[in-house]
Scaffold this active site. Structure first.
Site, PDB file in Angstrom:
ATOM      1  N   PHE A  82      -5.771   8.235 -12.258  1.00 13.07           N
ATOM      2  CA  PHE A  82      -6.291   7.674 -13.504  1.00 13.07           C
ATOM      3  C   PHE A  82      -7.751   7.236 -13.363  1.00 13.07           C
ATOM      4  O   PHE A  82      -8.661   7.815 -13.976  1.00 13.07           O
ATOM      5  CB  PHE A  82      -5.376   6.512 -13.916  1.00 13.07           C
ATOM      6  N   LEU A 101     -10.153   5.184  -3.433  1.00 10.11           N
ATOM      7  CA  LEU A 101      -9.217   4.733  -4.454  1.00 10.11           C
ATOM      8  C   LEU A 101      -7.784   5.143  -4.150  1.00 10.11           C
ATOM      9  O   LEU A 101      -6.857   4.694  -4.842  1.00 10.11           O
ATOM     10  CB  LEU A 101      -9.609   5.272  -5.837  1.00 10.11           C
ATOM     11  N   ILE A 126       0.182   1.797  -5.484  1.00  8.66           N
ATOM     12  CA  ILE A 126      -0.273   0.783  -6.437  1.00  8.66           C
ATOM     13  C   ILE A 126       0.843  -0.062  -7.042  1.00  8.66           C
ATOM     14  O   ILE A 126       0.563  -0.942  -7.864  1.00  8.66           O
ATOM     15  CB  ILE A 126      -1.083   1.422  -7.581  1.00  8.66           C
ATOM     16  N   SER A 130      -8.233  -5.428  -5.511  1.00  6.31           N
ATOM     17  CA  SER A 130      -7.452  -5.882  -6.668  1.00  6.31           C
ATOM     18  C   SER A 130      -7.728  -7.340  -6.998  1.00  6.31           C
ATOM     19  O   SER A 130      -7.202  -8.240  -6.342  1.00  6.31           O
ATOM     20  CB  SER A 130      -5.954  -5.701  -6.405  1.00  6.31           C
ATOM     21  N   TYR A 155       1.371  -5.835  -1.325  1.00  9.62           N
ATOM     22  CA  TYR A 155       0.289  -5.041  -1.926  1.00  9.62           C
ATOM     23  C   TYR A 155      -1.029  -5.806  -1.882  1.00  9.62           C
ATOM     24  O   TYR A 155      -2.068  -5.276  -1.464  1.00  9.62           O
ATOM     25  CB  TYR A 155       0.660  -4.702  -3.375  1.00  9.62           C
ATOM     26  N   VAL A 198       8.968  -6.823 -22.634  1.00 10.03           N
ATOM     27  CA  VAL A 198       8.076  -7.733 -21.917  1.00 10.03           C
ATOM     28  C   VAL A 198       8.934  -8.606 -20.997  1.00 10.03           C
ATOM     29  O   VAL A 198      10.122  -8.803 -21.241  1.00 10.03           O
ATOM     30  CB  VAL A 198       7.240  -8.618 -22.867  1.00 10.03           C
ATOM     31  N   ARG A 231       9.817 -11.121 -13.122  1.00  9.05           N
ATOM     32  CA  ARG A 231       9.944 -10.300 -11.923  1.00  9.05           C
ATOM     33  C   ARG A 231       9.373 -11.020 -10.710  1.00  9.05           C
ATOM     34  O   ARG A 231       8.377 -11.745 -10.808  1.00  9.05           O
ATOM     35  CB  ARG A 231       9.223  -8.969 -12.125  1.00  9.05           C
TER      36      ARG A 231
END
Length: 306
Positions: free
Chosen positions: A11, A73, A77, A117, A142, A201, A267
């Protein structure tokens, strides 16, 4: 200038390739196509090499390409996957970055520009928007991997003179985004609403994120390839918090409906609020966001309609 983009069929990476070619650079793309897509490069003149950056052939590829700058990159992810499979996350992210850094060191690359990030490495800061001077508090493997890579690259800078700049990205969105994971929430909402499918959501919908449009992000990468900002981290975001429910409403407006989301439990590893102070990038790189969220969402929805 001859440059390499790892993860260049993804992306952000493919949008960066477009920008670099527009600026007149000769681009080599490295991507294993686990998440990237060859069709993202359909209009690019870049040389494409299908390669896993954790594998043994990275050195040969960098030696042959001889890039002055590598934009790194390529990454795993998914924050949730990193929580469930931290060793796999570290193998792809930390060891992959080290593989690239070693090849760059051996073959004369001047600089690595790394996609860090900003939405993960600061944890849950007391004050928002958060600046680069805030404590680092990773709350997922991560995020820990992103911090580790910054440290490794800065070590290579001191030991070997391989320059680096780290761009701590907010939640990037825009055309070509995968409708997968938290970072792809704009794409998730857009795809599902356009298909007439339910949206979801997590928690009470009040989690906030800083959403920055992909065209602005690739401008930051292109700018960071110069000599400014050696060894520095720069936050790349808008400084504006947008809740999950607010974002849902914006996407529904762009789609032309009034969809109501379903609610799901919070989460593990989710950060309640995030926004980045990008004053340092404005000061040193002359960078600032130009596309507001309302316009960016409209552009993204138009892309998914096509």
């Amino acid at each position: 200038m001859r440059v390499m983009v790892t993860g260049g069929a993804g992306f952000i990476g493919s949008n960066l390739v477009d920008r670099l070619e527009l600026d007149g650079h000769e681009v080599v793309v490295v991507d294993d196509l686990r998440r990237g897509r060859k069709e993202n490069l359909a209009n690019a003149a870049a040389e494409f090499i299908e390669l896993d950056v954790t594998g043994p052939h990275v050195d040969d590829v960098v030696a042959s390409a001889a890039p002055e700058v590598i934009f790194h990159l390529a990454a795993q992810i998914d924050v949730r996957l990193s929580v469930c499979r931290p060793v796999e996350d570290a193998q792809q992210n930390v060891l992959g970055a080290l593989n690239v850094a070693e090849a760059a060191r051996r073959h004369g690359t001047r600089k690595i520009v790394f996609a860090s990030s900003g939405g993960a490495i600061y944890g849950a800061p007391e004050r928002l928007p958060v600046a680069e001077t805030a404590p680092i508090e990773p709350r997922s493997p991560y995020a820990a991997a992103k911090v580790s890579i910054e440290v490794y690259l800065n070590t290579y800078r001191r030991l070997h003179g391989l320059d680096c700049t780290h761009l701590a990205l907010a939640n990037v969105y825009g055309p070509r985004q995968h409708a997968v994971g938290e970072a792809g929430v704009v794409a998730v909402f857009a795809e599902r609403m356009l298909a007439g499918r339910p949206t979801k959501v997590f928690g009470d919908g009040g989690n906030t994120r800083d959403y920055v449009y992909v065209d602005d992000v690739v401008t930051a990468f292109a700018t960071a390839a110069g000599t400014v900002g050696g060894g520095q981290r720069y936050n790349i975001g808008t400084g504006i918090q947008t809740s999950d429910l607010e974002l849902h409403t914006l996407v529904a407006k762009a789609v032309g409906g009034a969809a109501e989301p379903e609610f799901a439990p919070s989460r593990l590893g989710d950060v309640r609020a995030s926004a980045l102070d990008s004053a340092a990038a404005r000061r040193d790189l002359g960078w600032q966001p130009t596309v507001d969220l309302d316009e960016g969402v409209r552009r993204t929805v138009r892309h998914f309609r096509r």
